[in-house]
Write a protein that holds these residues in place. Sequence first.
Motif, PDB file in Angstrom:
ATOM      1  N   PHE A   1       0.843  -1.209   0.000  1.00  0.00           N
ATOM      2  CA  PHE A   1       0.000   0.000   0.000  1.00  0.00           C
ATOM      3  C   PHE A   1       0.867   1.245   0.000  1.00  0.00           C
ATOM      4  O   PHE A   1       1.862   1.289   0.752  1.00  0.00           O
ATOM      5  CB  PHE A   1      -0.865  -0.023   1.257  1.00  0.00           C
ATOM      6  CG  PHE A   1      -1.555   1.278   1.549  1.00  0.00           C
ATOM      7  CD1 PHE A   1      -2.773   1.565   0.965  1.00  0.00           C
ATOM      8  CD2 PHE A   1      -0.979   2.213   2.403  1.00  0.00           C
ATOM      9  CE1 PHE A   1      -3.410   2.766   1.229  1.00  0.00           C
ATOM     10  CE2 PHE A   1      -1.616   3.423   2.656  1.00  0.00           C
ATOM     11  CZ  PHE A   1      -2.823   3.698   2.074  1.00  0.00           C
TER      12      PHE A   1
ATOM     13  N   SER B   1       3.719  -6.566   3.185  1.00  0.00           N
ATOM     14  CA  SER B   1       2.924  -5.667   4.017  1.00  0.00           C
ATOM     15  C   SER B   1       1.428  -5.848   3.749  1.00  0.00           C
ATOM     16  O   SER B   1       0.881  -6.884   4.069  1.00  0.00           O
ATOM     17  CB  SER B   1       3.398  -4.228   3.845  1.00  0.00           C
ATOM     18  OG  SER B   1       2.949  -3.480   4.951  1.00  0.00           O
ATOM     19  N   MET B   2       0.749  -4.886   3.085  1.00  0.00           N
ATOM     20  CA  MET B   2      -0.671  -5.098   2.798  1.00  0.00           C
ATOM     21  C   MET B   2      -0.855  -6.360   1.955  1.00  0.00           C
ATOM     22  O   MET B   2      -1.858  -7.079   2.099  1.00  0.00           O
ATOM     23  CB  MET B   2      -1.269  -3.889   2.069  1.00  0.00           C
ATOM     24  CG  MET B   2      -2.750  -4.049   1.778  1.00  0.00           C
ATOM     25  SD  MET B   2      -3.508  -2.627   0.992  1.00  0.00           S
ATOM     26  CE  MET B   2      -2.924  -2.792  -0.703  1.00  0.00           C
TER      27      MET B   2
ATOM     28  N   TYR C   1      -1.346  -9.083   4.208  1.00  0.00           N
ATOM     29  CA  TYR C   1      -2.710  -9.154   4.772  1.00  0.00           C
ATOM     30  C   TYR C   1      -3.630  -9.905   3.791  1.00  0.00           C
ATOM     31  O   TYR C   1      -4.507 -10.666   4.208  1.00  0.00           O
ATOM     32  CB  TYR C   1      -3.316  -7.767   5.022  1.00  0.00           C
ATOM     33  CG  TYR C   1      -2.465  -6.761   5.777  1.00  0.00           C
ATOM     34  CD1 TYR C   1      -1.432  -7.177   6.615  1.00  0.00           C
ATOM     35  CD2 TYR C   1      -2.704  -5.389   5.652  1.00  0.00           C
ATOM     36  CE1 TYR C   1      -0.673  -6.226   7.305  1.00  0.00           C
ATOM     37  CE2 TYR C   1      -1.947  -4.450   6.336  1.00  0.00           C
ATOM     38  CZ  TYR C   1      -0.921  -4.869   7.154  1.00  0.00           C
ATOM     39  OH  TYR C   1      -0.164  -3.942   7.820  1.00  0.00           O
TER      40      TYR C   1
ATOM     41  N   ARG D   1      -4.714   6.130  10.364  1.00  0.00           N
ATOM     42  CA  ARG D   1      -5.339   5.900   9.043  1.00  0.00           C
ATOM     43  C   ARG D   1      -6.463   6.914   8.805  1.00  0.00           C
ATOM     44  O   ARG D   1      -6.653   7.369   7.681  1.00  0.00           O
ATOM     45  CB  ARG D   1      -5.878   4.469   8.956  1.00  0.00           C
ATOM     46  CG  ARG D   1      -4.789   3.403   9.002  1.00  0.00           C
ATOM     47  CD  ARG D   1      -5.219   2.179   8.241  1.00  0.00           C
ATOM     48  NE  ARG D   1      -4.467   0.990   8.602  1.00  0.00           N
ATOM     49  CZ  ARG D   1      -3.288   0.636   8.097  1.00  0.00           C
ATOM     50  NH1 ARG D   1      -2.681   1.410   7.223  1.00  0.00           N
ATOM     51  NH2 ARG D   1      -2.694  -0.490   8.457  1.00  0.00           N
TER      52      ARG D   1
HETATM   53  C1  MLT Z   1       2.213  -1.415   3.208  1.00  0.00           C
HETATM   54  O1  MLT Z   1       3.410  -1.258   2.947  1.00  0.00           O
HETATM   55  O2  MLT Z   1       1.486  -2.117   2.485  1.00  0.00           O
HETATM   56  C2  MLT Z   1       1.635  -0.702   4.412  1.00  0.00           C
HETATM   57  O3  MLT Z   1       2.657  -0.415   5.323  1.00  0.00           O
HETATM   58  C3  MLT Z   1       0.551  -1.516   5.052  1.00  0.00           C
HETATM   59  C4  MLT Z   1      -0.097  -0.787   6.195  1.00  0.00           C
HETATM   60  O4  MLT Z   1      -0.262   0.443   6.126  1.00  0.00           O
HETATM   61  O5  MLT Z   1      -0.480  -1.457   7.171  1.00  0.00           O
END
Ligand code: MLT
Length: 271
Positions: free
Chosen positions: A35, A100-101, A104, A138
């Motif tokens: 992200f 990172s994202m 997730y 956020r």
């Molecule tokens: C990312 O690099 O994707 C972000 O750090 C994810 C996040 O904001 O949790």
Amino acid sequence: MRAREIRVGRRLRYLEAEAPASVRARGTLLLVHGFPLNARMWEPQEPLAERGWRVLAPQLRGFDGGVDDPPVSSIDDYAGDLVDLLDALHVEDAVVGGLSMGGYVAFALWRLAPRYIRGLVLADTRPQADAPEVLEARRQMLGRLREFGPAAVADALLPALVGATTKAGRSDVPARLRELMVSSPPAATEGAIAAMMARPDSTPLLSAIHCPTLVVVGEEDTLTPPAVSLDLHARIAGAELAVIPGAGHMSNLEQPALFNQALAAFLEHRV
Ligand code: MLT
């Protein structure tokens, strides 16, 4: 990597690097971006195709100019899009890597459709849901995005994305990251922020992960510090850990040779 798209009712866009015909085919490596970037962040991983891997890097919904994409309501929507892409390409399973994202999204895919996952690469990510202070940050980022646009978000994020070594000696990396972030449509960034805020805690999933897994972290990562990855590594039975020296949060871009070496060794010996 070549930009491609396939229609499954709507367009799914991705980058692809194919393995040369002269090399034994090893399978598919699906790399999920962070992200608020896009699949181009995985360009330094193109050389893995030379080792027999078909490298696919999907553009998560709305990113990289997908202005006609329907909005996401959760991280699970991104994971569902990965299933649609793999089905559309007739790929039965893949080594799924996420930074990172992207991590997730990989956790969500494991929760929803683990049969597509032959192996996992969890880079600079965390299984936990957002803590209250992260949720507040956020909300502020959403406000900044709406008021000042993607460049303001990029400028706020950049100092934390790269490590001290990159800051001292590789100005090309922050410049490339900024370029990618500024090109992200605001609607896609908003959707991703909302999806990350709503994501569940994936910690309870970890003890059930039984596929080959590599946890990777930049030694200088301050967003998902090495301690988070050490804990993640300890919770997944048989997982490997690679700590990348001289890299921060964007370990694949900051130290591509070391990142690729760790990934190639994992793919060669564990998958
Ligand atoms: C990312 O690099 O994707 C972000 O750090 C994810 C996040 O904001 O949790």
